[in-house]
Design a protein around this motif. Structure first.
Motif, PDB file in Angstrom:
ATOM      1  N   HIS A   1       0.883  -1.284   0.098  1.00 34.13           N
ATOM      2  CA  HIS A   1      -0.032   0.038   0.025  1.00 34.13           C
ATOM      3  C   HIS A   1       0.949   1.375   0.097  1.00 34.13           C
ATOM      4  O   HIS A   1       0.338   2.363  -0.251  1.00 34.13           O
ATOM      5  CB  HIS A   1      -0.838  -0.018   1.069  1.00 34.13           C
ATOM      6  N   SER A   2       2.195   1.170   0.250  1.00 34.76           N
ATOM      7  CA  SER A   2       2.782   2.451   0.348  1.00 34.76           C
ATOM      8  C   SER A   2       4.230   2.365  -0.094  1.00 34.76           C
ATOM      9  O   SER A   2       5.164   3.227   0.148  1.00 34.76           O
ATOM     10  CB  SER A   2       2.894   2.836   1.915  1.00 34.76           C
ATOM     11  N   ALA A   3       4.661   1.452  -0.803  1.00 36.98           N
ATOM     12  CA  ALA A   3       5.979   1.130  -1.696  1.00 36.98           C
ATOM     13  C   ALA A   3       6.097   2.362  -2.439  1.00 36.98           C
ATOM     14  O   ALA A   3       5.337   2.377  -3.495  1.00 36.98           O
ATOM     15  CB  ALA A   3       6.291   0.011  -2.119  1.00 36.98           C
ATOM     16  N   PRO A   4       7.374   3.069  -2.481  1.00 34.49           N
ATOM     17  CA  PRO A   4       7.684   4.014  -3.622  1.00 34.49           C
ATOM     18  C   PRO A   4       7.835   3.301  -4.731  1.00 34.49           C
ATOM     19  O   PRO A   4       8.291   2.269  -4.774  1.00 34.49           O
ATOM     20  CB  PRO A   4       8.942   4.927  -3.081  1.00 34.49           C
ATOM     21  N   ILE A   5       7.772   3.987  -5.955  1.00 31.50           N
ATOM     22  CA  ILE A   5       7.854   3.350  -7.171  1.00 31.50           C
ATOM     23  C   ILE A   5       8.935   3.395  -7.495  1.00 31.50           C
ATOM     24  O   ILE A   5       9.854   3.994  -6.996  1.00 31.50           O
ATOM     25  CB  ILE A   5       7.050   4.171  -8.063  1.00 31.50           C
ATOM     26  N   LEU A   6       9.510   2.279  -8.315  1.00 32.93           N
ATOM     27  CA  LEU A   6      10.745   2.688  -8.887  1.00 32.93           C
ATOM     28  C   LEU A   6      10.927   3.268 -10.158  1.00 32.93           C
ATOM     29  O   LEU A   6      10.213   3.084 -11.101  1.00 32.93           O
ATOM     30  CB  LEU A   6      11.332   1.079  -9.346  1.00 32.93           C
ATOM     31  N   ASP A   7      11.782   4.333 -10.276  1.00 34.59           N
ATOM     32  CA  ASP A   7      11.531   5.349 -11.517  1.00 34.59           C
ATOM     33  C   ASP A   7      12.369   4.666 -12.765  1.00 34.59           C
ATOM     34  O   ASP A   7      13.497   4.369 -12.717  1.00 34.59           O
ATOM     35  CB  ASP A   7      12.367   6.612 -11.035  1.00 34.59           C
ATOM     36  N   ILE A   8      11.419   4.293 -13.482  1.00 36.91           N
ATOM     37  CA  ILE A   8      11.799   3.694 -14.780  1.00 36.91           C
ATOM     38  C   ILE A   8      11.572   4.619 -16.148  1.00 36.91           C
ATOM     39  O   ILE A   8      10.261   5.214 -16.024  1.00 36.91           O
ATOM     40  CB  ILE A   8      11.254   2.108 -14.952  1.00 36.91           C
ATOM     41  N   GLY A   9      12.297   4.706 -17.189  1.00 34.14           N
ATOM     42  CA  GLY A   9      11.902   5.481 -18.223  1.00 34.14           C
ATOM     43  C   GLY A   9      11.951   4.900 -19.628  1.00 34.14           C
ATOM     44  O   GLY A   9      12.446   3.714 -19.604  1.00 34.14           O
ATOM     45  N   LEU A  10      11.357   5.374 -20.507  1.00 36.89           N
ATOM     46  CA  LEU A  10      11.330   4.775 -21.924  1.00 36.89           C
ATOM     47  C   LEU A  10      12.091   5.598 -22.837  1.00 36.89           C
ATOM     48  O   LEU A  10      11.592   6.902 -23.164  1.00 36.89           O
ATOM     49  CB  LEU A  10       9.811   4.432 -22.566  1.00 36.89           C
ATOM     50  N   ASP A  11      13.343   5.359 -23.186  1.00 39.62           N
ATOM     51  CA  ASP A  11      14.167   6.283 -23.836  1.00 39.62           C
ATOM     52  C   ASP A  11      14.499   5.895 -25.412  1.00 39.62           C
ATOM     53  O   ASP A  11      14.501   4.893 -25.614  1.00 39.62           O
ATOM     54  CB  ASP A  11      15.645   6.222 -23.213  1.00 39.62           C
TER      55      ASP A  11
END
Length: 282
Positions: A270-280
């Motif tokens: 319910h509260s885990a922060p996202i893992l920042d992933i991008g599409l490059d």
């Protein structure tokens, strides 16, 4: 780590609903205006920070439901540890389809990878102990199956999936029933022999009472480590012991050292922060 994927039959309705929410009534008017229909590109999924991957199947499905010809080459499968800027997967095909599906794909991938990464953090903190890290029913409505999948991808295990697959007698059940014994007796009279019974307790006296009834598991709620150690000694293998209540990576080792069988943590889902992933764009 070999993670058994969820079947498309389970995940496709979630991905379709997310895409339809994003497409609205007119589709991707920005991309359709800017990008020529026949434009082919290659792009890469990369994390901005180290972590653990989860949710690739949902991301791939988001792209392919928009444009079936999109090709994906997975480099890091679900459950894999990844470094910042390391390639998770490459995707290629019509630029319109990739850009239109991008946000939905990343929403699933970032969210589920965040859960997997949070789980792995706790699992790593108690490495060498016999205890398992498990999640709870504190999940995003509609996303329970995939969030619990992400916990498995992070090296954790799952608690019950719903109200119908196991009995967990909590404090309010006990209060309304008039005690642990009548609550357990009513469950035994109502539920089938295949259903396991767990009782939540927050005192050692309650623990003794629950154990005397031959229950399968005890949830030791918000007990400090010294009390948990006593509870494990009292239980002496007669039931599965589960510690619960505001457990974090820095407090987990002391709790694991008490000898409990399970550590259940609600914030993983319910509260885990996202893992920042991008599409490059390549």
């Amino acid at each position: 780590m070999n993670i058994v994927p969820l079947p498309d039959l389970m995940i496709e309705p979630l991905v379709r609903a997310a895409l339809l929410e994003d497409l609205g009534r007119a589709g991707d008017i920005t991309t359709d205006a800017i990008v020529p229909a026949g434009n082919l590109v290659r792009m890469v999924l990369r994390p901005r920070q180290p972590g653990v991957v989860a949710g690739l199947d949902l991301a791939v499905l988001a792209f392919r439901l928009i444009e079936p010809s999109i090709e994906v080459s997975v480099v890091k499968a679900d459950g894999s540890r990844i470094a910042a800027d390391e390639t998770i997967a490459t995707v290629g095909g019509p630029a319109r389809g990739l850009l239109t599906g991008e946000r939905t794909a990343l929403n699933f991938l970032c969210h589920l990878s965040g859960i997997a990464n949070a789980t792995r953090t706790v699992v790593d903190a108690i490495a060498g102990q016999k205890v398992k890290v498990v999640c709870t029913r504190k999940t995003t409505p509609g996303l329970r199956a995939i969030e619990k999948y992400a916990v498995r991808a992070g090296g954790g295990s799952n608690h019950r999936f719903g109200l119908d697959d196991a009995v967990l007698i909590k404090d309010n059940h006990i209060a309304i029933a008039g005690g642990i014994r009548p609550a357990v007796e009513r469950v035994r009279a109502s539920c089938g022999h295949m259903v396991k019974v767990e009782v939540e307790v927050d005192t050692l006296d309650q623990l003794e009472s629950a154990l005397s009834l031959g229950i399968d598991a005890v949830l030791l709620d918000n007990m400090p480590p010294d009390m948990l150690s006593k509870a494990v000694g009292i239980t002496a293998g007669r039931a599965i012991t589960e510690a619960s209540g505001r457990i974090a990576p820095d407090t987990a080792p002391a709790i694991a050292a008490t000898g409990v069988d399970l550590i259940s943590i609600g914030w993983l889902t319910h509260s885990a922060p996202i893992l920042d992933i991008g599409l490059d764009y390549l």
